[in-house]
Design an enzyme around this catalytic site. Structure first.
Site, PDB file in Angstrom:
ATOM      1  N   LYS A  22     -16.880  62.340 -59.043  1.00 12.22           N
ATOM      2  CA  LYS A  22     -18.254  62.789 -59.159  1.00 12.22           C
ATOM      3  C   LYS A  22     -17.933  64.326 -59.631  1.00 12.22           C
ATOM      4  O   LYS A  22     -18.729  64.810 -60.659  1.00 12.22           O
ATOM      5  CB  LYS A  22     -18.882  62.691 -57.882  1.00 12.22           C
ATOM      6  CG  LYS A  22     -19.945  63.803 -57.544  1.00 12.22           C
ATOM      7  CD  LYS A  22     -20.621  63.870 -56.371  1.00 12.22           C
ATOM      8  CE  LYS A  22     -20.183  64.862 -55.426  1.00 12.22           C
ATOM      9  NZ  LYS A  22     -20.756  66.110 -55.365  1.00 12.22           N
ATOM     10  N   ASN A  23     -17.158  65.248 -59.026  1.00 11.37           N
ATOM     11  CA  ASN A  23     -17.047  66.473 -59.185  1.00 11.37           C
ATOM     12  C   ASN A  23     -16.320  66.887 -60.621  1.00 11.37           C
ATOM     13  O   ASN A  23     -16.480  68.226 -60.831  1.00 11.37           O
ATOM     14  CB  ASN A  23     -16.529  67.276 -58.222  1.00 11.37           C
ATOM     15  CG  ASN A  23     -17.520  67.416 -56.698  1.00 11.37           C
ATOM     16  OD1 ASN A  23     -18.437  66.856 -56.906  1.00 11.37           O
ATOM     17  ND2 ASN A  23     -16.924  67.626 -55.858  1.00 11.37           N
ATOM     18  N   CYS A 116     -28.352  73.496 -49.064  1.00  9.76           N
ATOM     19  CA  CYS A 116     -28.234  72.319 -48.503  1.00  9.76           C
ATOM     20  C   CYS A 116     -27.926  72.680 -46.990  1.00  9.76           C
ATOM     21  O   CYS A 116     -27.368  73.686 -46.660  1.00  9.76           O
ATOM     22  CB  CYS A 116     -27.424  71.419 -49.037  1.00  9.76           C
ATOM     23  SG  CYS A 116     -25.494  71.771 -49.211  1.00  9.76           S
ATOM     24  N   ARG A 121     -25.678  78.194 -50.051  1.00  4.86           N
ATOM     25  CA  ARG A 121     -25.130  77.962 -51.491  1.00  4.86           C
ATOM     26  C   ARG A 121     -25.942  78.820 -52.531  1.00  4.86           C
ATOM     27  O   ARG A 121     -26.531  78.375 -53.535  1.00  4.86           O
ATOM     28  CB  ARG A 121     -25.533  76.328 -52.020  1.00  4.86           C
ATOM     29  CG  ARG A 121     -25.086  75.421 -50.769  1.00  4.86           C
ATOM     30  CD  ARG A 121     -23.663  74.926 -50.688  1.00  4.86           C
ATOM     31  NE  ARG A 121     -23.176  74.540 -52.026  1.00  4.86           N
ATOM     32  CZ  ARG A 121     -22.907  73.097 -52.349  1.00  4.86           C
ATOM     33  NH1 ARG A 121     -23.642  72.398 -51.532  1.00  4.86           N
ATOM     34  NH2 ARG A 121     -22.284  72.784 -53.400  1.00  4.86           N
ATOM     35  N   ASP A 305     -14.094  69.285 -48.723  1.00  6.50           N
ATOM     36  CA  ASP A 305     -14.710  68.062 -48.785  1.00  6.50           C
ATOM     37  C   ASP A 305     -13.958  66.864 -48.001  1.00  6.50           C
ATOM     38  O   ASP A 305     -14.451  65.787 -48.012  1.00  6.50           O
ATOM     39  CB  ASP A 305     -14.854  67.692 -50.244  1.00  6.50           C
ATOM     40  CG  ASP A 305     -15.773  68.486 -50.878  1.00  6.50           C
ATOM     41  OD1 ASP A 305     -15.533  68.612 -52.344  1.00  6.50           O
ATOM     42  OD2 ASP A 305     -16.386  69.307 -50.278  1.00  6.50           O
ATOM     43  N   ARG A 397     -25.022  59.632 -52.930  1.00  8.35           N
ATOM     44  CA  ARG A 397     -24.823  60.743 -53.894  1.00  8.35           C
ATOM     45  C   ARG A 397     -23.544  60.769 -54.458  1.00  8.35           C
ATOM     46  O   ARG A 397     -23.472  61.080 -55.645  1.00  8.35           O
ATOM     47  CB  ARG A 397     -25.118  61.947 -53.383  1.00  8.35           C
ATOM     48  CG  ARG A 397     -26.754  62.163 -53.041  1.00  8.35           C
ATOM     49  CD  ARG A 397     -26.760  64.004 -52.707  1.00  8.35           C
ATOM     50  NE  ARG A 397     -26.057  64.605 -53.483  1.00  8.35           N
ATOM     51  CZ  ARG A 397     -25.606  65.707 -53.158  1.00  8.35           C
ATOM     52  NH1 ARG A 397     -25.589  66.056 -51.683  1.00  8.35           N
ATOM     53  NH2 ARG A 397     -24.809  66.492 -53.930  1.00  8.35           N
TER      54      ARG A 397
HETATM   55  C1  EPZ Z   1     -18.003  72.435 -55.453  1.00  8.33           C
HETATM   56  O1  EPZ Z   1     -19.110  73.067 -54.880  1.00  8.33           O
HETATM   57  C2  EPZ Z   1     -18.224  70.990 -55.137  1.00  8.33           C
HETATM   58  N1  EPZ Z   1     -19.354  70.503 -55.857  1.00  8.33           N
HETATM   59  C3  EPZ Z   1     -18.286  71.013 -53.731  1.00  8.33           C
HETATM   60  O2  EPZ Z   1     -18.258  69.634 -53.531  1.00  8.33           O
HETATM   61  C4  EPZ Z   1     -17.080  71.757 -52.942  1.00  8.33           C
HETATM   62  O3  EPZ Z   1     -17.244  71.364 -51.425  1.00  8.33           O
HETATM   63  C5  EPZ Z   1     -16.977  73.056 -53.367  1.00  8.33           C
HETATM   64  O4  EPZ Z   1     -16.810  73.161 -54.753  1.00  8.33           O
HETATM   65  C6  EPZ Z   1     -15.744  74.015 -52.944  1.00  8.33           C
HETATM   66  O5  EPZ Z   1     -14.508  72.982 -53.283  1.00  8.33           O
HETATM   67  C7  EPZ Z   1     -19.232  70.077 -57.125  1.00  8.33           C
HETATM   68  O6  EPZ Z   1     -18.273  70.338 -57.879  1.00  8.33           O
HETATM   69  C8  EPZ Z   1     -20.510  69.354 -57.548  1.00  8.33           C
HETATM   70  P1  EPZ Z   1     -17.990  77.152 -54.499  1.00  8.33           P
HETATM   71  P2  EPZ Z   1     -19.517  74.712 -55.394  1.00  8.33           P
HETATM   72  O7  EPZ Z   1     -18.882  77.961 -55.462  1.00  8.33           O
HETATM   73  O8  EPZ Z   1     -19.128  75.083 -56.892  1.00  8.33           O
HETATM   74  C9  EPZ Z   1     -20.327  80.622 -52.049  1.00  8.33           C
HETATM   75  C10 EPZ Z   1     -19.024  67.788 -52.369  1.00  8.33           C
HETATM   76  O9  EPZ Z   1     -19.104  67.180 -51.349  1.00  8.33           O
HETATM   77  N2  EPZ Z   1     -20.791  81.163 -53.476  1.00  8.33           N
HETATM   78  O10 EPZ Z   1     -16.798  76.868 -54.779  1.00  8.33           O
HETATM   79  O11 EPZ Z   1     -21.004  75.093 -55.143  1.00  8.33           O
HETATM   80  C11 EPZ Z   1     -20.601  79.483 -51.756  1.00  8.33           C
HETATM   81  O12 EPZ Z   1     -21.699  79.282 -51.023  1.00  8.33           O
HETATM   82  C12 EPZ Z   1     -19.412  69.143 -52.579  1.00  8.33           C
HETATM   83  O13 EPZ Z   1     -18.837  67.033 -53.580  1.00  8.33           O
HETATM   84  C13 EPZ Z   1     -21.507  82.136 -53.170  1.00  8.33           C
HETATM   85  O14 EPZ Z   1     -21.490  82.976 -52.406  1.00  8.33           O
HETATM   86  O15 EPZ Z   1     -18.735  75.626 -54.426  1.00  8.33           O
HETATM   87  C14 EPZ Z   1     -19.359  78.876 -50.888  1.00  8.33           C
HETATM   88  O16 EPZ Z   1     -19.348  79.365 -49.721  1.00  8.33           O
HETATM   89  C15 EPZ Z   1     -19.935  69.772 -51.487  1.00  8.33           C
HETATM   90  N3  EPZ Z   1     -22.401  82.740 -54.518  1.00  8.33           N
HETATM   91  C16 EPZ Z   1     -18.297  79.310 -51.575  1.00  8.33           C
HETATM   92  O17 EPZ Z   1     -18.744  80.386 -52.460  1.00  8.33           O
HETATM   93  C17 EPZ Z   1     -22.277  81.859 -55.654  1.00  8.33           C
HETATM   94  O18 EPZ Z   1     -22.868  82.214 -56.793  1.00  8.33           O
HETATM   95  C18 EPZ Z   1     -17.556  78.519 -52.605  1.00  8.33           C
HETATM   96  O19 EPZ Z   1     -18.337  77.750 -53.025  1.00  8.33           O
HETATM   97  C19 EPZ Z   1     -21.644  80.788 -55.728  1.00  8.33           C
HETATM   98  C20 EPZ Z   1     -20.903  80.223 -54.702  1.00  8.33           C
END
Ligand code: EPZ
Length: 416
Positions: A22-23, A116, A121, A305, A397
């Protein structure tokens, strides 16, 4: 009904093929917007997040066809650059279209993708990074408009590692003027797949898999045919099904090379794992405690995850365990649901303390998000008696037909 019924307490026995990731699929489908033509994406999982991404592409004027797991995206008629609010709201990953649409059309308007249950996020780092590439962003209450005549490369020293920000900057940089450096860049296998897809189409990205990506902007990308790699989190989830319920299973096409930290912890809990060329054999139930704390982190550390799934394995192992969640601020939502099944788990801040019980009991429990929902199904497989997991739509999903796949592994499970 939007639920599954599980008759627990039985060992698993069987084999299944692991779906496409998916990712990896979501950013690669977004990346097709950078290419004026027809891209063919093989092994694209039939899950609702991909369904919503394809609807979003169609809402922008693309033509999309699906034949089994082959998806064709024709972007020649791309005509719009404002994304329908209902689609953006349904799926956070719509933020990945931002960089690609700006590179292709120079203009995007969209509502803020929601948070979520696992965390707020925010997208602040996405927006401030794109501003540094010459994007003018006007933020309003519910959303924002972004404009850029020509994206310009930039050197980034990001404040923290973000998968989504790394993806958005890659998509904005491949057709930008000049060079872009992304550091620290996320190193997830899904980012490496995106780099492979873009380089196959003619991009010039160096440093794949390292924490430092260098992108030399090019003028044009060409249509390609690309196969999505297998989903390491889905493979890890079915691994945990066997670890919790016991038995012997074979996971065809499991991407073992991307699962090192997960397999290390699994073996430390007493299961036998044999990695073959065409997949992974798993034997036995987890019965030993993980030495020290199971801490989530950025790849190649243990993936957030997989955190809920390992919590279930600990809860059913009869051993104590400790989990520290370092990525999302609210990713212990399944604890109250697991406690309904007799689990003994307490949470203090970002640490969960699990006192494993040999026997979990069947109960009616509620999925609240994707990975936690799948983990509740694993708990029900290990529990004595019948369970019902509601809100199955969260699980759909990211898991392609989870009932059929678990039945292939010998689970007694049905739609409810
Ligand atoms: C990706 O989410 C994945 N989703 C998530 O998988 C996964 O848990 C996550 O990466 C971490 O590996 C997809 O690939 C579609 P991040 P993403 O930006 O990109 C903070 C699943 O179950 N942050 O690496 O949203 C954020 O809040 C999903 O398949 C900011 O503060 O994750 C988090 O605490 C769940 N500001 C941290 O960074 C921003 O602008 C890491 O999030 C962006 C992120």
């Amino acid at each position: 009904m939007d639920a599954v019924r599980i008759y627990g307490g039985n060992c698993l026995c069987g084999q299944t093929t692991i779906q496409g990731s998916k990712n990896a699929s979501l950013p690669i489908l977004a990346a097709t917007l950078l290419i004026n033509g027809i891209c063919e994406i093989e092994n694209c999982p039939d899950i609702s997040d991909v369904y919503h991404m394809l609807r979003l592409l169609e809402s922008l004027g693309c033509r999309v066809e699906r034949e089994g797991t082959l998806v064709r995206v024709n972007t020649k008629q791309l005509s719009k650059c404002d994304m329908p609010a209902d689609s953006v709201g349904v799926m956070r990953s719509s933020i990945m279209l931002l960089g690609a649409l700006l590179a292709r059309t120079g203009s995007v308007s969209m509502e803020y993708p929601g948070g979520c249950v696992i965390g707020a996020r925010p997208i602040d780092l996405h927006l401030q990074s794109l501003r540094r590439m010459g994007v003018a962003i006007e933020q309003q209450k519910k959303g924002f408009c972004a404009e850029s005549m020509r994206l310009k490369g930039a050197v980034f020293q990001l404040p923290f590692v973000s998968v989504g920000v790394t993806e958005n900057l890659l998509l904005a940089a491949v057709l930008a003027e000049g060079m872009t450096v992304i550091e620290p860049a996320a190193r997830e296998p899904e980012i490496q797949a995106l780099c492979d897809f873009l380089n196959l189409a003619g991009a010039r990205i160096e440093g794949k898999g390292s924490g430092r990506l260098i992108v030399h902007g090019v003028k044009k990308l060409m249509p390609v045919r690309y196969r999505i790699p297998a989903d390491r989190i889905v493979a890890g989830t079915y691994l945990c099904a066997c670890m919790a319920a016991g038995g012997e299973i074979f996971l065809r096409e499991a991407p073992v090379e991307d699962m090192e930290s997960v397999l290390e912890y699994a073996c430390s809990m007493g299961v036998t794992i044999a990695c073959e060329t065409d997949g992974m054999q798993v034997k036995g139930r987890a019965c030993k405690r993980i030495p020290g704390v199971l801490r989530t982190g950025c790849y190649p550390a243990f993936p957030t995850d997989m955190q809920s799934q390992f919590m279930v394995v600990m809860a059913a192992s009869g051993q104590p365990g400790q989990i520290e969640e370092t990525v999302f601020e609210n990713r212990f939502r399944i604890v109250p649901e697991l406690c309904k099944m007799g689990a003994d788990i307490s949470v203090q801040g970002n640490t969960a303390y699990v006192n494993g019980r040999r026997k979990l009991c069947g109960a009616i429990v509620q999925a609240q998000e994707l990975r936690g929902g799948a983990a509740l199904i694993l708990a029900a497989l290990a529990a004595q008696g019948t369970s019902i997991v509601t809100n199955r739509h969260y699980i759909d999903r990211g898991y392609e037909d989870i009932v059929f796949r678990l039945r292939e592994l010998g689970a007694k499970i049905e739609l409810a």
